[in-house]
Design an enzyme around this catalytic site. Structure first.
Site, PDB file in Angstrom:
ATOM      1  N   TYR A  81       3.137  -4.949  20.608  1.00 20.53           N
ATOM      2  CA  TYR A  81       3.495  -3.538  20.432  1.00 20.53           C
ATOM      3  C   TYR A  81       4.803  -3.281  21.163  1.00 20.53           C
ATOM      4  O   TYR A  81       4.955  -3.682  22.313  1.00 20.53           O
ATOM      5  CB  TYR A  81       2.401  -2.602  20.981  1.00 20.53           C
TER       6      TYR A  81
ATOM      7  N   ASP B  19      22.235   3.462  -1.006  1.00 12.71           N
ATOM      8  CA  ASP B  19      21.040   2.617  -0.951  1.00 12.71           C
ATOM      9  C   ASP B  19      21.384   1.330  -1.692  1.00 12.71           C
ATOM     10  O   ASP B  19      21.348   1.272  -2.921  1.00 12.71           O
ATOM     11  CB  ASP B  19      19.866   3.356  -1.605  1.00 12.71           C
TER      12      ASP B  19
ATOM     13  N   GLU C  37       6.864   0.001  20.746  1.00 12.13           N
ATOM     14  CA  GLU C  37       7.431   1.310  20.384  1.00 12.13           C
ATOM     15  C   GLU C  37       8.679   1.596  21.208  1.00 12.13           C
ATOM     16  O   GLU C  37       8.689   1.361  22.419  1.00 12.13           O
ATOM     17  CB  GLU C  37       6.403   2.419  20.618  1.00 12.13           C
TER      18      GLU C  37
ATOM     19  N   THR D 283      16.882  -2.638   1.567  1.00 20.83           N
ATOM     20  CA  THR D 283      15.733  -3.513   1.795  1.00 20.83           C
ATOM     21  C   THR D 283      16.299  -4.864   2.199  1.00 20.83           C
ATOM     22  O   THR D 283      17.466  -5.174   1.935  1.00 20.83           O
ATOM     23  CB  THR D 283      14.881  -3.680   0.524  1.00 20.83           C
TER      24      THR D 283
ATOM     25  N   ARG E 106      10.065  -8.874   3.472  1.00 24.53           N
ATOM     26  CA  ARG E 106       9.970  -7.461   3.109  1.00 24.53           C
ATOM     27  C   ARG E 106      10.328  -6.660   4.353  1.00 24.53           C
ATOM     28  O   ARG E 106       9.855  -6.957   5.452  1.00 24.53           O
ATOM     29  CB  ARG E 106       8.547  -7.101   2.658  1.00 24.53           C
TER      30      ARG E 106
ATOM     31  N   LYS F 282      15.419  -8.387  -1.168  1.00 23.46           N
ATOM     32  CA  LYS F 282      15.885  -8.588  -2.553  1.00 23.46           C
ATOM     33  C   LYS F 282      16.997  -9.641  -2.536  1.00 23.46           C
ATOM     34  O   LYS F 282      16.738 -10.771  -2.139  1.00 23.46           O
ATOM     35  CB  LYS F 282      16.301  -7.252  -3.143  1.00 23.46           C
TER      36      LYS F 282
HETATM   37  C1  LIG Z   1      17.194   1.053  -4.743  1.00 22.79           C
HETATM   38  C2  LIG Z   1      15.881   0.887  -4.039  1.00 22.79           C
HETATM   39  N1  LIG Z   1      15.660   1.596  -2.926  1.00 22.79           N
HETATM   40  C3  LIG Z   1      14.487   1.507  -2.262  1.00 22.79           C
HETATM   41  C4  LIG Z   1      13.494   0.668  -2.705  1.00 22.79           C
HETATM   42  C5  LIG Z   1      12.182   0.703  -1.985  1.00 22.79           C
HETATM   43  O1  LIG Z   1      11.818  -0.432  -1.356  1.00 22.79           O
HETATM   44  P1  LIG Z   1      10.313  -0.733  -0.993  1.00 22.79           P
HETATM   45  O2  LIG Z   1       9.623  -1.110  -2.247  1.00 22.79           O
HETATM   46  O3  LIG Z   1      10.458  -1.849   0.000  1.00 22.79           O
HETATM   47  O4  LIG Z   1       9.725   0.492  -0.365  1.00 22.79           O
HETATM   48  C6  LIG Z   1      13.691  -0.099  -3.855  1.00 22.79           C
HETATM   49  C7  LIG Z   1      12.626  -0.985  -4.335  1.00 22.79           C
HETATM   50  O5  LIG Z   1      12.581  -1.431  -5.416  1.00 22.79           O
HETATM   51  C8  LIG Z   1      14.917   0.031  -4.546  1.00 22.79           C
HETATM   52  O6  LIG Z   1      15.146  -0.649  -5.672  1.00 22.79           O
END
Ligand SMILES: Cc1ncc(COP(=O)(O)O)c(C=O)c1O
Length: 429
Positions: free
Chosen positions: A50, A195, A52, A221, A230, A224
């Site tokens: 843990y 994003d 935090e 993320t 993950r 990918k």
């Molecule tokens: C552009 C984008 N943002 C956020 C996410 C969310 O990721 P997670 O599935 O890990 O919550 C994804 C997942 O496919 C995504 O394609």
């Protein structure tokens, strides 16, 4: 492995999943195959701890090594993406986007993002998601040609005056023009959040422009194209974070503190230290020169797959691809996305059904499929293997009911996968 003795039932299931991944082709664009090193870090003792808080400022003892692990991940992320601040604690991409909204918006304030049915992500303002339940969400579509229509997005932004604009997608096969989005956001004094979940590995590899210098905040993320576990990261620039004290105001200057406070204690408790360790490993791998070649090969493979499918008469949204993914309109071949997904599944090719821009069908049985090349590229496949895969896709989608053909094609895929093995030393039994 002890698992096979203590829990043979679960071990058997993991073994089946391992064999499925080994023998089949994962062509879902958001998936990848992590290295044994990443897998090892993910299955490590970090999961016991843990912690935090943030390095040097924790609410639990025993942090001497966890602090170093998290600091290593942070330093690697900052260097790789060329930013001054990185938060590596979000449990995954959706919580990362939630944290950014929590950091920058008050409940009810307006955000704008790409429409889910045109390729945007749930967390960018889709109607059933927190991003539209707790905030006021405006969605922008693509143009008829499948490309983002920047003039139209600018018009919507001027009309709606959102406080935050997301750029980024889950099903968009073209380059994002971050500079153009920055102009639109500055025009209406909105925060720009890039994003880059799908393309972060391509950005590191130099085959997609970076949003640094254009976006106020970047989320990604790590699982990918970046090829990590993950997880997710939030990146930004600004004054050094002090998550223990609220900043005097919500402004760009205090982005690091705002983001850190939103992740913890705003939304999350203890970080997943095993996941952080695995992110650090993945970032180390992504910093190696080979990763640039990997990213370039992902794109070459996607372009090659697009060329083959076009030559077979398939309809690709936007006419092709600039990145790691293709969006195929299968209705032109008399199929639906659901049927195409199932048919390809039967020959060991995993893709996912997806809506296409201006889809007249439902998301559960849409008109398209998404196909991506990160995983097959990780296995070492190149254009000549892509040609075999394209031929199989073409043949089975033209004859989805021909069982003998599907059996033959399944064998072709199995043989191909056997030539490019994954985790040869791994067994759960
Ligand atoms: C552009 C984008 N943002 C956020 C996410 C969310 O990721 P997670 O599935 O890990 O919550 C994804 C997942 O496919 C995504 O394609």
């Amino acid at each position: 492995m002890h698992l096979s003795k203590t829990d043979p039932e679960l071990a058997q299931l993991l073994q089946h999943e391992l064999i499925r991944e080994r023998d089949g082709l994962e062509l879902i664009p958001s998936e990848n195959i992590v290295s044994p090193a990443v897998l090892e870090a993910l299955g490590s003792v970090g999961t016991n701890k843990y912690s935090e808080g943030y390095p040097g400022k924790r609410y639990y003892g025993g942090q001497e090594f966890v602090d170093k692990i998290e600091s290593l991940a942070i330093e690697r992320a900052k260097k790789l993406f060329d930013v001054t601040h990185a938060n590596v604690q979000p449990y995954s991409g959706s919580p990362a986007n939630q944290a950014v909204c929590f950091a920058l918006l008050e409940p009810g304030e307006k955000l704008m993002g790409m429409h889910l049915l045109y390729g945007g992500h749930l967390t960018h303002g889709w109607k059933v998601n927190f991003s539209s339940k707790y905030y006021t969400a405006v969605q922008y579509p693509t143009g008829k040609d499948g490309y983002l229509d920047y003039d139209e997005i600018g018009r919507i932004a001027r009309e709606e005056k959102p406080k935050l604009i997301f750029i980024g997608a889950t099903a968009y096969p073209r380059i994002f023009d971050f500079a153009r989005f920055a102009e639109i956001a500055h025009d209406v004094d909105a925060y720009l959040v890039a994003d880059i979940s799908h393309v972060s590995g391509l950005i590191i590899g130099g085959v997609h422009p970076s949003p640094v210098g254009c976006a106020d905040v970047i989320t990604t993320t790590t699982h990918k194209t970046l090829r990590g576990p993950r997880g997710a990261m939030i990146l930004c620039n600004g004054e050094e974070s002090n998550f223990l004290k609220p900043p005097p105001e919500k402004s760009r200057r205090y982005l690091p503190t705002l983001i850190d406070r939103a992740v913890f204690p705003g939304l999350q408790g203890g970080p997943h230290d095993h996941q952080t360790a695995a992110i650090a490993v993945a970032l180390h791998e992504a910093a190696q020169p080979e990763f640039k070649e990997y990213a370039a090969q992902i794109v070459r493979n996607a372009k090659s797959l697009a060329d083959h499918l076009l030559s077979y008469g398939f309809t690709l949204i936007s006419g092709g691809t600039d990145n790691h993914m293709l969006l195929v309109d299968v209705t032109a071949k008399g199929l639906t996305g659901k049927i195409a997904e199932k048919t390809l599944d039967e020959v060991g090719i995993t893709v996912n059904k997806n809506t296409i821009p201006f889809d007249t069908r439902s998301p559960y049985d849409p008109s398209g499929i998404r196909i991506g090349t990160p995983s097959l590229t990780t296995r070492g496949m190149k254009e000549s293997e892509v040609a075999i895969i394209a031929d199989v896709i073409n043949r089975v989608l033209h004859h989805p009911d021909d069982d003998a053909l599907k059996r033959r094609c399944h064998q072709i895929i199995k043989d191909l996968c056997a030539q490019f093995p994954i985790y040869p030393d791994l067994s759960y039994l």
